[in-house]
Design an enzyme around this catalytic site. Structure first.
Site, short mmCIF file in Angstrom:
data_model
loop_
_atom_site.label_atom_id
_atom_site.label_comp_id
_atom_site.label_asym_id
_atom_site.label_seq_id
_atom_site.Cartn_x
_atom_site.Cartn_y
_atom_site.Cartn_z
N CYS A 228 0.80 -1.23 0.00
CA CYS A 228 0.00 0.00 0.00
C CYS A 228 0.83 1.27 0.00
CB CYS A 228 -0.95 -0.01 1.19
SG CYS A 228 -1.98 -1.49 1.23
N HIS B 95 -2.90 8.12 6.12
CA HIS B 95 -3.07 6.83 5.45
C HIS B 95 -4.29 6.08 5.99
CE1 HIS B 95 -2.00 3.18 3.31
NE2 HIS B 95 -2.10 2.49 4.43
N GLU C 132 -1.04 4.98 13.42
CA GLU C 132 -0.82 6.27 12.78
C GLU C 132 -1.20 7.42 13.70
OE1 GLU C 132 -1.45 8.56 8.54
OE2 GLU C 132 -2.67 6.78 8.97
N LYS D 128 -10.02 8.02 2.91
CA LYS D 128 -10.48 6.66 2.65
C LYS D 128 -11.88 6.40 3.20
CE LYS D 128 -5.89 4.60 2.22
NZ LYS D 128 -5.05 5.73 2.60
N HIS E 45 -10.10 1.81 0.38
CA HIS E 45 -8.64 1.68 0.32
C HIS E 45 -8.22 0.97 -0.97
CE1 HIS E 45 -4.54 1.20 1.17
NE2 HIS E 45 -4.58 0.11 1.92
N PHE F 187 2.69 -3.20 3.89
CA PHE F 187 3.14 -4.41 4.57
C PHE F 187 4.64 -4.33 4.88
CE2 PHE F 187 -0.38 -7.17 2.55
CZ PHE F 187 -1.20 -6.96 3.64
#
Length: 421
Positions: free
Chosen positions: A174, A312, A323, A344, A349, A408
């Site tokens: 991502c 994010h 986050e 998002k 996403h 990831f």
């Protein structure tokens, strides 16, 4: 690094719109692009919602059956080697070139490069391998490899537009398109390229989205209007999405000589890994905090200079908390309180597309003078204490914006964009 880089073109195929004006309107209005969907004809699946792409039909593995909006130059020879998300990418790139005032002949002298990001097409890869197995390996689709593997965007777009500058692809889940954008910035600042096309794309089908259900990363909510809830205490997973975005980054002098439109200047970026877990962010957000601090240092700015952060935050329990803590450590602890939102809640996403898509949103916010609010945020997680999370869109004109991405393996990237002065 003596060269400055600005954004001169944007193209969007997203769940909230298939062109810049529609995307801008829906961002301002906090109008989501999610829809109910039934994957694999199975109503019993717990995944009920996705960020769908309207006015396209790419459900067939054969390009001959695809449907798309009119007005795009889509020759047969390019369509036959594209995956579904490659069709989105081609349309988004055509938009961006028109937006930037560039013609195809402007791209072929070696001063323009292209960086792409996608996970490839699991849908087509499965289809082609199933055909191969069915005939015991005796024949296969000659376009099967280039239309399905990671790198398919680079292969197809670079050939179609006759790109002779730097071409490459990025695979960091991502954070992929965020890496692409950061490296494109470095190429321009170092004088290696005059402009870079940065393209991210993903498919919104069962093969690209459902595997995340096995990781318990997807929401089980079935209301498209409220399923994606970044930073909210009741969030329980992300909503998968697809689409494509092309962002054109250009050396400032070149852009000014051409009289090109300028959305914003990209003034810095930073990256840092968590070194923690193959799939889950560091619980304290240490890697993302490092990436933000490195990006600010690269831009020669401090936390107090930032007006808005596009987070994010995907609406997962662990990721959003990580986050939020990183944002608190970088900003709140320094006495800074930028507005923060995750778009998002509107788009879902879109995986490796997220970074360049949201950089495009940041460019729109800078040029149009607004800060998108947090859709569906009613009860912020306790980890968000001290963060300024507007619930509605603000008609404030930010001057400096941060854009965060995480992937990831704890791969974290942050960009800094600024209104051109």
């Amino acid at each position: 690094m003596t060269h400055r880089a600005v954004i001169t073109g944007l193209g969007f195929i997203t769940s909230i719109g298939n062109d810049r004006p529609t995307v801008t309107t829906n961002l301002r209005a906090l109008r989501p692009g999610l829809a109910r969907i039934e994957f694999m004809g199975n109503p019993d699946l717990p995944v009920k919602v996705a960020g769908t792409i309207k006015d396209f039909d790419v459900a067939s593995p054969s390009w001959r059956d695809w449907r798309h909006p009119s007005g795009y130059n889509l020759p047969r020879e390019i369509l036959r080697s594209l995956p579904p998300h490659g069709l989105y990418a081609l349309c988004a790139t055509d938009q961006a070139l028109v937006d930037a005032g560039l013609s195809p002949t402007d791209l072929t002298d070696g001063t323009t490069g292209l960086y792409g990001a996608s996970a490839g097409s699991a849908f087509l890869l499965h289809h082609h391998l199933a055909q191969l197995h069915a005939v015991r390996g005796e024949r296969g689709n000659p376009m099967g490899v280039v239309s399905s593997i990671a790198g398919t965007l680079n292969f197809n777009l670079a050939a179609h537009y006759h790109i002779r500058g730097a071409v490459g692809g990025f695979a960091a889940a991502c954070a992929s398109s965020s890496h692409a954008l950061g490296c494109a910035l470095d190429d321009i600042r170092l004088g290696r390229q005059t402009r870079m096309l940065v393209v991210g794309a993903e498919e919104a089908n069962a093969e690209s989205i459902l595997p995340f259900a096995a990781m318990r990363a997807l929401t089980s909510r079935d209301d498209p209007l409220t399923a994606s809830r970044p930073f909210d205490r009741t969030r329980n997973g992300f909503v998968g999405a697809g689409g494509a975005v092309c962002l054109i980054l250009e050396e400032l002098g070149s852009a000014r000589r051409r009289g090109a439109p300028i959305y914003a200047e990209l003034v810095g970026w930073g990256q840092a890994a968590d070194g923690h877990n193959v799939a889950v962010s560091h619980p304290e957000g240490t890697g993302l905090a490092d990436a933000m601090q490195r990006a600010l240092a690269d831009a020669a700015l401090g936390p107090a200079d930032v007006d808005y952060v596009n987070a994010h935050a995907t609406s997962t329990v662990a990721g959003d908390r990580s986050e939020a803590l990183a944002l608190g450590n970088v900003f709140t602890a320094a006495g800074a309180h930028p507005r923060i939102s995750s778009t998002k809640g509107l788009t879902g996403h879109p995986l490796s597309l997220a970074g360049v898509m949201e950089a495009g949103f940041c460019a729109l916010a800078l040029r149009e003078g607004f800060i998108p609010g947090n859709a569906n945020l009613t009860d912020p997680d306790e980890a968000c204490a001290g963060l300024d999370l507007p619930r509605t869109t603000l008609d404030d004109s930010p001057d400096v914006v941060l854009n965060n991405s995480s992937g990831f393996g704890g791969s974290n990237v942050c960009h800094v964009l600024r209104r051109l002065t």
